[in-house]
Design a protein around this motif. Structure first.
Motif, mmCIF file in Angstrom:
data_model
loop_
_atom_site.group_PDB
_atom_site.id
_atom_site.type_symbol
_atom_site.label_atom_id
_atom_site.label_comp_id
_atom_site.label_asym_id
_atom_site.label_seq_id
_atom_site.Cartn_x
_atom_site.Cartn_y
_atom_site.Cartn_z
ATOM 1 N N HIS A 16 -8.433 28.932 2.802
ATOM 2 C CA HIS A 16 -8.227 30.060 3.331
ATOM 3 C C HIS A 16 -8.203 31.088 2.159
ATOM 4 O O HIS A 16 -7.947 30.526 0.916
ATOM 5 C CB HIS A 16 -6.906 30.021 3.993
ATOM 6 C CG HIS A 16 -6.813 29.618 5.293
ATOM 7 N ND1 HIS A 16 -7.560 30.144 6.232
ATOM 8 C CD2 HIS A 16 -6.228 28.865 5.645
ATOM 9 C CE1 HIS A 16 -7.435 29.289 7.251
ATOM 10 N NE2 HIS A 16 -6.562 28.326 7.119
ATOM 11 N N THR A 17 -8.679 32.265 2.088
ATOM 12 C CA THR A 17 -8.608 33.057 1.006
ATOM 13 C C THR A 17 -7.070 33.858 1.002
ATOM 14 O O THR A 17 -6.407 33.521 1.815
ATOM 15 C CB THR A 17 -9.909 34.087 1.314
ATOM 16 O OG1 THR A 17 -9.484 34.877 2.424
ATOM 17 C CG2 THR A 17 -10.903 33.601 1.406
ATOM 18 N N CYS A 20 -7.568 36.413 4.199
ATOM 19 C CA CYS A 20 -8.116 35.907 5.690
ATOM 20 C C CYS A 20 -6.909 35.882 6.687
ATOM 21 O O CYS A 20 -5.501 35.728 6.095
ATOM 22 C CB CYS A 20 -9.017 34.670 5.728
ATOM 23 S SG CYS A 20 -7.878 33.241 5.302
ATOM 24 N N ARG A 22 -5.927 33.619 8.479
ATOM 25 C CA ARG A 22 -5.488 32.366 8.816
ATOM 26 C C ARG A 22 -5.084 32.258 10.242
ATOM 27 O O ARG A 22 -3.971 31.671 10.603
ATOM 28 C CB ARG A 22 -4.261 32.216 7.678
ATOM 29 C CG ARG A 22 -4.420 32.230 6.496
ATOM 30 C CD ARG A 22 -3.263 32.372 5.612
ATOM 31 N NE ARG A 22 -3.570 32.396 4.153
ATOM 32 C CZ ARG A 22 -3.581 31.787 3.213
ATOM 33 N NH1 ARG A 22 -2.976 30.622 3.440
ATOM 34 N NH2 ARG A 22 -3.897 31.804 2.035
ATOM 35 N N CYS A 26 -10.617 31.971 11.680
ATOM 36 C CA CYS A 26 -11.250 31.271 10.724
ATOM 37 C C CYS A 26 -11.652 30.024 11.105
ATOM 38 O O CYS A 26 -11.298 29.432 11.858
ATOM 39 C CB CYS A 26 -10.096 30.781 9.625
ATOM 40 S SG CYS A 26 -9.496 32.406 8.853
ATOM 41 N N HIS A 31 -14.203 32.517 6.744
ATOM 42 C CA HIS A 31 -12.773 32.998 7.000
ATOM 43 C C HIS A 31 -12.677 34.439 7.086
ATOM 44 O O HIS A 31 -13.863 35.099 6.536
ATOM 45 C CB HIS A 31 -11.994 32.703 5.634
ATOM 46 C CG HIS A 31 -11.891 31.332 5.305
ATOM 47 N ND1 HIS A 31 -10.719 30.497 5.845
ATOM 48 C CD2 HIS A 31 -12.671 30.456 4.828
ATOM 49 C CE1 HIS A 31 -10.707 29.373 5.652
ATOM 50 N NE2 HIS A 31 -12.040 29.339 4.703
#
Ligand SMILES: [Zn+2]
Length: 112
Positions: A16-17, A20, A22, A26, A31
């Motif tokens: 994950h970024t 994002c 989450r 995603c 994402h």
């Protein structure tokens, strides 16, 4: 089956970024941030920051009601196409600050 096709079927999971959502939006290697909506009248645009593998982009969905009159609707579509081109120019080709969003031409100018 060609090697190229096989490459498309093999996806490597990416973490994950920071931005994002989450959540279910995603995927294994894609994402998405939380969608941001702007609206005018009955029209609206939804922008979602997205990262797929190592490519990051803005995903934009725009819903614009068209006039019932065919000629007017065609004019609207022509205007839309021209403005989308200008939007891509402004954001991708030569990123700049749009007027009224940071440019302060009056600063430093002497009062008349
Ligand atoms: Zn994510």
């Amino acid at each position: 089956m060609s090697a190229r096709t096989m490459a498309r079927l093999t996806r490597t999971a990416t973490p994950h970024t920071q931005w994002c959502a989450r959540d279910h939006t995603c995927g294994i290697d894609t994402h998405r941030g939380r969608p941001i909506v702007t609206a005018r009248g009955n029209g609206r645009a939804v922008m979602t920051r997205t990262r797929a593998a190592d490519v990051e982009y803005a995903e934009v969905v725009i819903r614009i009601p068209l006039h019932r009159n065919e000629n007017t609707a065609r004019k609207q579509l022509a205007i839309l196409l021209r403005l989308l081109g200008e939007l891509l120019d402004a954001v991708i080709v030569r990123p700049r600050v749009l007027p009224g969003r940071g440019e302060r031409p009056a600063i430093g100018r002497r009062a008349a």
